[in-house]
Enzyme design. Structure first.
Site, PDB file in Angstrom:
ATOM      1  N   GLU A  93      40.922  37.341  36.688  1.00  0.00           N
ATOM      2  CA  GLU A  93      41.027  37.377  38.343  1.00  0.00           C
ATOM      3  C   GLU A  93      40.735  35.797  38.719  1.00  0.00           C
ATOM      4  OE1 GLU A  93      36.316  37.898  37.275  1.00  0.00           O
ATOM      5  OE2 GLU A  93      38.489  37.965  36.518  1.00  0.00           O
ATOM      6  N   HIS A 147      37.358  36.480  32.477  1.00  0.00           N
ATOM      7  CA  HIS A 147      38.326  36.320  33.611  1.00  0.00           C
ATOM      8  C   HIS A 147      39.438  36.096  34.350  1.00  0.00           C
ATOM      9  CE1 HIS A 147      33.745  38.249  35.074  1.00  0.00           C
ATOM     10  NE2 HIS A 147      33.380  36.981  34.193  1.00  0.00           N
ATOM     11  N   CYS A 183      34.104  41.805  32.336  1.00  0.00           N
ATOM     12  CA  CYS A 183      32.884  41.297  31.536  1.00  0.00           C
ATOM     13  C   CYS A 183      32.440  42.216  32.135  1.00  0.00           C
ATOM     14  CB  CYS A 183      32.523  40.340  32.621  1.00  0.00           C
ATOM     15  SG  CYS A 183      31.774  39.025  32.089  1.00  0.00           S
TER      16      CYS A 183
END
Length: 227
Positions: free
Chosen positions: A197, A195, A86
């Protein structure tokens, strides 16, 4: 394996990244403040999402001048893994490690949802545990995730197989060629808007992102064996 999670003023996905590495992946991770000047002892660098320096001027434009960035450039030049997610992707384009730019979403709104991604290139250190053309689901959360590059750059990305992830079925932000993530020519620097994660546990919606981090570890272990 030891990961560095770079923290800038305005980072807000640094904790998510640290949790993914320590708790879900089971590897070492430490924060590195933007004012530091060394990455000694680390095996991979992670540039997390957020709003570095409040996104003033444009996303990633001020982070480019942080004290740690010359060391990130040197780190990448050694061939070690660098992942920008990002805002981290935006920073990687600003410092020239990746081509192109991230501009405002075509609908001019912030987008926050889980999207399907197609793994276009499963032969990188970041995607070794995915299958080519596999469709995975990973969250996005951005207002300026619209990847743009000129025709010459796009052709080069395609010819060099540098496009790693594309949005599947629906392009949420207007990115050229549905691009969601790209690598540098050497293949050790990945920038992506989604994302991973945030996709490391079933309890929060799925684990499709975990394999990206596992792929990094697998590639690192193979390198240690062959060293």
């Amino acid at each position: 394996m030891k990961f560095a999670v770079i923290q800038f003023p305005g980072s807000n996905c640094d904790l998510d990244m640290l949790h993914a590495i320590r708790d879900s992946l089971g590897e070492e991770a430490e924060y590195v403040w933007h004012a530091e000047t060394s990455l000694e002892g680390f095996d991979a660098v992670l540039l997390p999402g957020g709003f570095s320096y409040g996104d003033y001027l444009r996303t990633g434009a001020i982070a480019k001048f942080s004290s740690i960035m010359p060391e990130v450039l040197r780190f990448a030049e050694t061939g070690k893994p660098v992942l920008g997610v990002c805002n981290g992707f935006q920073i990687l384009t600003e410092i020239g490690l990746l081509p192109g730019a991230l501009i405002r979403n075509n609908n001019l709104h912030f987008i926050c949802k889980t999207v399907p991604l197609r793994v276009v290139n499963g032969n990188t250190i970041f995607t070794g545990l995915y299958e080519d053309n596999e469709v995975i689901h990973v969250p996005v959360a951005h207002g300026e995730g619209n990847y743009y590059c000129d025709d010459e750059t796009l052709l080069k990305l395609k010819e060099n197989n540098q496009i790693v992830f594309t949005y599947d079925s629906v392009n949420p932000n207007g990115s050229r060629a549905d691009i969601a993530g790209i690598v540098n020519e050497r293949g050790n620097v990945l920038g992506m808007m989604p994302h991973p994660e945030r996709a490391v546990e079933d309890i929060i919606g799925g684990t499709d992102g975990l394999r990206l981090f596992q792929s990094i570890v697998q590639a690192w272990k193979e390198e240690q064996v062959n060293a």
